[in-house]
Structure formats: structure tokens, C-alpha cells
Design a protein around this motif. Structure first.
Motif, PDB file in Angstrom:
ATOM      1  N   PHE A 116       0.845  -1.192   0.000  1.00 16.37           N
ATOM      2  CA  PHE A 116       0.000   0.000   0.000  1.00 16.37           C
ATOM      3  C   PHE A 116       0.880   1.242   0.000  1.00 16.37           C
ATOM      4  CE2 PHE A 116      -2.887  -3.217   1.465  1.00 16.37           C
ATOM      5  CZ  PHE A 116      -4.099  -2.848   0.893  1.00 16.37           C
ATOM      6  N   THR A 117       0.320   2.327  -0.506  1.00 18.60           N
ATOM      7  CA  THR A 117       1.022   3.606  -0.517  1.00 18.60           C
ATOM      8  C   THR A 117       0.213   4.606   0.293  1.00 18.60           C
ATOM      9  OG1 THR A 117       1.929   3.136  -2.705  1.00 18.60           O
ATOM     10  CG2 THR A 117       1.998   5.421  -1.972  1.00 18.60           C
ATOM     11  N   TRP A 118       0.864   5.205   1.270  1.00 17.62           N
ATOM     12  CA  TRP A 118       0.255   6.243   2.094  1.00 17.62           C
ATOM     13  C   TRP A 118       0.719   7.581   1.518  1.00 17.62           C
ATOM     14  CZ3 TRP A 118      -1.680   5.475   7.512  1.00 17.62           C
ATOM     15  CH2 TRP A 118      -2.056   4.139   7.730  1.00 17.62           C
ATOM     16  N   ILE A 119      -0.228   8.385   1.081  1.00 18.22           N
ATOM     17  CA  ILE A 119       0.081   9.608   0.347  1.00 18.22           C
ATOM     18  C   ILE A 119      -0.220  10.830   1.202  1.00 18.22           C
ATOM     19  CG2 ILE A 119      -0.458  10.950  -1.725  1.00 18.22           C
ATOM     20  CD1 ILE A 119      -1.349   8.055  -2.852  1.00 18.22           C
ATOM     21  N   VAL A 120       0.782  11.707   1.305  1.00 18.76           N
ATOM     22  CA  VAL A 120       0.633  12.985   2.000  1.00 18.76           C
ATOM     23  C   VAL A 120       0.517  14.052   0.904  1.00 18.76           C
ATOM     24  CG1 VAL A 120       1.627  14.606   3.656  1.00 18.76           C
ATOM     25  CG2 VAL A 120       2.098  12.148   3.889  1.00 18.76           C
ATOM     26  N   PRO A 121      -0.706  14.518   0.626  1.00 13.72           N
ATOM     27  CA  PRO A 121      -0.871  15.503  -0.443  1.00 13.72           C
ATOM     28  C   PRO A 121      -0.545  16.918   0.029  1.00 13.72           C
ATOM     29  CG  PRO A 121      -3.009  14.972   0.477  1.00 13.72           C
ATOM     30  CD  PRO A 121      -1.986  14.108   1.195  1.00 13.72           C
ATOM     31  N   GLY A 122       0.164  17.661  -0.796  1.00 18.07           N
ATOM     32  CA  GLY A 122       0.424  19.065  -0.489  1.00 18.07           C
ATOM     33  C   GLY A 122       1.062  19.318   0.862  1.00 18.07           C
ATOM     34  N   ASP A 123       1.845  18.373   1.356  1.00 20.75           N
ATOM     35  CA  ASP A 123       2.519  18.507   2.653  1.00 20.75           C
ATOM     36  C   ASP A 123       1.539  18.617   3.823  1.00 20.75           C
ATOM     37  OD1 ASP A 123       5.062  18.422   3.869  1.00 20.75           O
ATOM     38  OD2 ASP A 123       4.991  20.579   4.251  1.00 20.75           O
ATOM     39  N   ASN A 124       0.313  18.104   3.643  1.00 18.45           N
ATOM     40  CA  ASN A 124      -0.726  18.185   4.668  1.00 18.45           C
ATOM     41  C   ASN A 124      -0.909  16.810   5.314  1.00 18.45           C
ATOM     42  OD1 ASN A 124      -2.968  18.536   6.259  1.00 18.45           O
ATOM     43  ND2 ASN A 124      -4.287  19.297   4.626  1.00 18.45           N
ATOM     44  N   ILE A 125      -0.268  16.598   6.440  1.00 15.94           N
ATOM     45  CA  ILE A 125      -0.323  15.301   7.129  1.00 15.94           C
ATOM     46  C   ILE A 125      -1.744  14.937   7.561  1.00 15.94           C
ATOM     47  CG2 ILE A 125       0.219  16.209   9.435  1.00 15.94           C
ATOM     48  CD1 ILE A 125       1.500  12.893   7.916  1.00 15.94           C
ATOM     49  N   LYS A 126      -2.616  15.908   7.738  1.00  9.28           N
ATOM     50  CA  LYS A 126      -3.999  15.634   8.141  1.00  9.28           C
ATOM     51  C   LYS A 126      -4.852  15.111   6.992  1.00  9.28           C
ATOM     52  CE  LYS A 126      -4.277  19.036  11.856  1.00  9.28           C
ATOM     53  NZ  LYS A 126      -5.029  20.210  12.337  1.00  9.28           N
ATOM     54  N   ALA A 127      -4.316  15.127   5.762  1.00  9.17           N
ATOM     55  CA  ALA A 127      -5.089  14.718   4.585  1.00  9.17           C
ATOM     56  C   ALA A 127      -4.569  13.423   3.965  1.00  9.17           C
ATOM     57  CB  ALA A 127      -5.067  15.839   3.557  1.00  9.17           C
ATOM     58  N   VAL A 128      -3.853  12.609   4.731  1.00  7.60           N
ATOM     59  CA  VAL A 128      -3.272  11.369   4.199  1.00  7.60           C
ATOM     60  C   VAL A 128      -4.370  10.435   3.680  1.00  7.60           C
ATOM     61  CG1 VAL A 128      -2.062   9.236   4.854  1.00  7.60           C
ATOM     62  CG2 VAL A 128      -1.212  11.455   5.635  1.00  7.60           C
ATOM     63  N   TYR A 129      -4.101   9.837   2.532  1.00 13.39           N
ATOM     64  CA  TYR A 129      -4.983   8.801   2.009  1.00 13.39           C
ATOM     65  C   TYR A 129      -4.122   7.624   1.548  1.00 13.39           C
ATOM     66  CZ  TYR A 129      -3.985  10.824  -2.620  1.00 13.39           C
ATOM     67  OH  TYR A 129      -3.355  11.294  -3.745  1.00 13.39           O
ATOM     68  N   ILE A 130      -4.791   6.479   1.379  1.00 15.86           N
ATOM     69  CA  ILE A 130      -4.086   5.215   1.138  1.00 15.86           C
ATOM     70  C   ILE A 130      -4.573   4.611  -0.176  1.00 15.86           C
ATOM     71  CG2 ILE A 130      -3.612   2.917   2.084  1.00 15.86           C
ATOM     72  CD1 ILE A 130      -4.538   4.221   4.844  1.00 15.86           C
ATOM     73  N   GLU A 131      -3.604   4.155  -0.991  1.00 14.33           N
ATOM     74  CA  GLU A 131      -3.907   3.480  -2.237  1.00 14.33           C
ATOM     75  C   GLU A 131      -3.200   2.136  -2.272  1.00 14.33           C
ATOM     76  OE1 GLU A 131      -2.531   6.018  -5.396  1.00 14.33           O
ATOM     77  OE2 GLU A 131      -4.320   7.270  -5.314  1.00 14.33           O
ATOM     78  N   ARG A 132      -3.787   1.200  -2.987  1.00 16.65           N
ATOM     79  CA  ARG A 132      -3.125  -0.087  -3.226  1.00 16.65           C
ATOM     80  C   ARG A 132      -2.071   0.143  -4.298  1.00 16.65           C
ATOM     81  NH1 ARG A 132      -1.663  -4.702  -1.222  1.00 16.65           N
ATOM     82  NH2 ARG A 132      -2.042  -6.531  -2.468  1.00 16.65           N
ATOM     83  N   SER A 133      -0.850  -0.287  -4.058  1.00 15.64           N
ATOM     84  CA  SER A 133       0.229  -0.117  -5.036  1.00 15.64           C
ATOM     85  C   SER A 133       0.041  -1.100  -6.176  1.00 15.64           C
ATOM     86  CB  SER A 133       1.592  -0.356  -4.378  1.00 15.64           C
ATOM     87  OG  SER A 133       1.777   0.570  -3.335  1.00 15.64           O
ATOM     88  N   ILE A 134       0.472  -0.714  -7.327  1.00 13.95           N
ATOM     89  CA  ILE A 134       0.321  -1.573  -8.511  1.00 13.95           C
ATOM     90  C   ILE A 134       1.567  -2.405  -8.690  1.00 13.95           C
ATOM     91  CG2 ILE A 134       0.034  -1.594 -10.996  1.00 13.95           C
ATOM     92  CD1 ILE A 134      -1.518   1.020 -10.698  1.00 13.95           C
TER      93      ILE A 134
END
Length: 134
Positions: A116-134
Motif C-alpha cells: 500500500f502507498t500512504w500519500i501525503v498531499p500538499g505537505d498536509n499530514i492531516k489529509a493522508v490517504y491510502i492506495e493499493r500499489s500496482i
């Protein structure tokens, strides 16, 4: 509690939590593949675990570090530090260890050993979302 000093000693909280700067600790839940900050979730700051970095990547003036915790095999952590300042940190008790990071202009992507990939968008740790890696 100063999280930067805690990390420097090789320790972190054993809880699903984020640290904002070096002092604000907040619990979270995962809902719909996103972290949901919840100020009502207690974080026991006395429940510590040893942490072991698996990687450290420097980009400009910032350093991104991630790895695993001693208390449980499914526990992982990552953080961002700019020069001597801890920007943010995250611990997950169920992510599995973090094994790599990719830094992009719009996000930072932390890869787990479970794919899985945990993504921190725009340097905003409060907005982390998770995607399944390909």
C-alpha cells in the motif's frame, strides 16, 4: 512531550496517531482509505515502542524517514524533518513497515511492505490517504 527528541532516541508512540510539529499529538481512524483525525481518540503518551528506520531520503532541505516498530510486526512510521524542525510524523499500528518514499511536487508517497502507498498531499499530514500499489 517533544516528539523530535523522542524520535532522536529511537522511540515513538504505539498508537494510530500523527504528530504535528513536535508537540501536537492527535489520534486517527482509517475511513474510506483516508485518515480521519479524531481529537477524542486518546493517545497514551506513556505507551512507547522502539522504532527502526528502513530509509532516509533527503530532498532539498527536508529529510523523509520511515520504518517499523519493535512492539508489533504490523506497525510502521514515517516523518518529515526540515533542517532541525520536525514538520510532521505518523504511526500506524496496522500498515506494516514503511520501506520506501517517493517525493513529488504535489505529494509524498510512502510505500509499505504490504503493498500500500500512504500519500501525503500538499505537505498536509492531516489529509493522508491510502492506495493499493500496482
Amino acid at each position: 512531550m517533544d516528539v523530535k527528541k523522542l524520535i532522536a532516541r529511537g522511540e515513538f508512540f504505539y498508537a494510530d496517531c500523527i504528530a504535528i510539529n513536535s508537540s501536537q499529538i492527535v489520534g486517527y481512524e482509517i475511513k474510506n482509505h483516508k485518515i480521519a483525525i479524531d481529537y477524542q481518540i486518546p493517545v497514551d503518551i506513556s505507551d512507547l515502542t522502539d522504532v527502526f528506520p528502513n530509509f532516509s531520503v533527503e530532498m532539498g532541505e527536508s529529510t523523509y524517514v520511515g520504518g517499523e516498530a519493535a512492539s508489533h510486526g504490523s506497525c510502521g512510521f514515517f516523518y518529515k524533518k526540515t533542517q532541525d524542525v520536525l514538520n510532521w510524523a505518523l504511526v500506524s499500528t496496522e500498515s506494516n513497515p514503511f520501506i520506501n518514499v517517493e517525493v513529488h511536487q504535489e505529494s509524498v508517497r510512502f510505500l509499505t511492505s504490504s503493498g500500500f502507498t500512504w500519500i501525503v498531499p500538499g505537505d498536509n499530514i492531516k489529509a493522508v490517504y491510502i492506495e493499493r500499489s500496482i
